[in-house]
Design a protein around this motif. Sequence first.
Motif, PDB file in Angstrom:
ATOM      1  N   UNK A  72       0.822  -1.205   0.000  1.00 19.96           N
ATOM      2  CA  UNK A  72       0.000   0.000   0.000  1.00 19.96           C
ATOM      3  C   UNK A  72       0.862   1.264   0.000  1.00 19.96           C
ATOM      4  N   UNK A  73       2.076   1.178   0.535  1.00 24.48           N
ATOM      5  CA  UNK A  73       2.982   2.328   0.502  1.00 24.48           C
ATOM      6  C   UNK A  73       3.508   2.525  -0.920  1.00 24.48           C
ATOM      7  N   UNK A  74       3.879   1.443  -1.578  1.00 24.39           N
ATOM      8  CA  UNK A  74       4.346   1.531  -2.964  1.00 24.39           C
ATOM      9  C   UNK A  74       3.235   2.062  -3.871  1.00 24.39           C
ATOM     10  N   UNK A  75       2.013   1.576  -3.658  1.00 26.62           N
ATOM     11  CA  UNK A  75       0.889   2.040  -4.463  1.00 26.62           C
ATOM     12  C   UNK A  75       0.620   3.522  -4.227  1.00 26.62           C
ATOM     13  N   UNK A  76       0.694   3.954  -2.974  1.00 31.47           N
ATOM     14  CA  UNK A  76       0.482   5.377  -2.673  1.00 31.47           C
ATOM     15  C   UNK A  76       1.556   6.231  -3.330  1.00 31.47           C
ATOM     16  N   UNK A  77       2.790   5.735  -3.358  1.00 29.87           N
ATOM     17  CA  UNK A  77       3.880   6.517  -3.949  1.00 29.87           C
ATOM     18  C   UNK A  77       3.713   6.684  -5.453  1.00 29.87           C
ATOM     19  N   UNK A  78       2.941   5.807  -6.069  1.00 32.33           N
ATOM     20  CA  UNK A  78       2.723   5.875  -7.514  1.00 32.33           C
ATOM     21  C   UNK A  78       1.380   6.521  -7.847  1.00 32.33           C
ATOM     22  N   UNK A  79       0.313   6.016  -7.246  1.00 32.68           N
ATOM     23  CA  UNK A  79      -1.029   6.424  -7.644  1.00 32.68           C
ATOM     24  C   UNK A  79      -1.590   7.598  -6.839  1.00 32.68           C
ATOM     25  N   UNK A  80      -1.030   7.846  -5.675  1.00 34.36           N
ATOM     26  CA  UNK A  80      -1.486   8.983  -4.849  1.00 34.36           C
ATOM     27  C   UNK A  80      -0.273   9.831  -4.471  1.00 34.36           C
ATOM     28  N   UNK A  81       0.501  10.184  -5.471  1.00 33.25           N
ATOM     29  CA  UNK A  81       1.768  10.868  -5.246  1.00 33.25           C
ATOM     30  C   UNK A  81       1.623  12.173  -4.464  1.00 33.25           C
ATOM     31  N   UNK A  82       0.638  13.040  -4.764  1.00 34.80           N
ATOM     32  CA  UNK A  82       0.510  14.268  -3.962  1.00 34.80           C
ATOM     33  C   UNK A  82       0.297  13.975  -2.475  1.00 34.80           C
ATOM     34  N   UNK A  83      -0.556  12.988  -2.175  1.00 38.44           N
ATOM     35  CA  UNK A  83      -0.779  12.596  -0.779  1.00 38.44           C
ATOM     36  C   UNK A  83       0.508  12.023  -0.187  1.00 38.44           C
ATOM     37  N   UNK A  84       1.160  11.159  -0.946  1.00 37.35           N
ATOM     38  CA  UNK A  84       2.371  10.495  -0.460  1.00 37.35           C
ATOM     39  C   UNK A  84       3.449  11.517  -0.123  1.00 37.35           C
ATOM     40  N   UNK A  85       3.643  12.499  -1.007  1.00 39.02           N
ATOM     41  CA  UNK A  85       4.709  13.491  -0.803  1.00 39.02           C
ATOM     42  C   UNK A  85       4.351  14.560   0.221  1.00 39.02           C
TER      43      UNK A  85
END
Length: 140
Positions: A72-85
């Motif tokens: 889920x962290x890898x997915x967030x870093x790709x698909x929810x990049x604004x949230x992740x960053x």
Amino acid sequence: MALLNVSSSLEFRNQISREIIVYLARARLKDLKETLDPNTAIHQSEKEKSKVADEVETAITQYAQISKVPNFVLEASIFRKPYFCSSFLPTFLTPRPMPDAPDAARANLFVDALHLSGKLPSNMLQKYIELCQKECTENS
């Protein structure tokens, strides 16, 4: 007649090119709007901060159990990049005293794993290390 086909073909290509440019511009504006959304780490409500903190703790716990970056962290870093960053990484990189040996419970191994996988930029890692060392010297 052939001249008419060539000009209509060029018009069609120009129309497609314009549509692609407009689509890409709208997508980029949407990304920027999402990045500038008031729900960034600075403007988050307590409930949102708590949710992000829970997600960070879940990620650390899963990393400690399986010794790899949770999906889920890898997915967030790709698909929810604004949230992740803007939310996940700042919460995850909250300074903590640095132990002599990296400790998964304190997330240091997880920090290294994120950096090695390319999900944590070098400048954020360096800033995190500096803040942790500063925290350690202040607590000593």
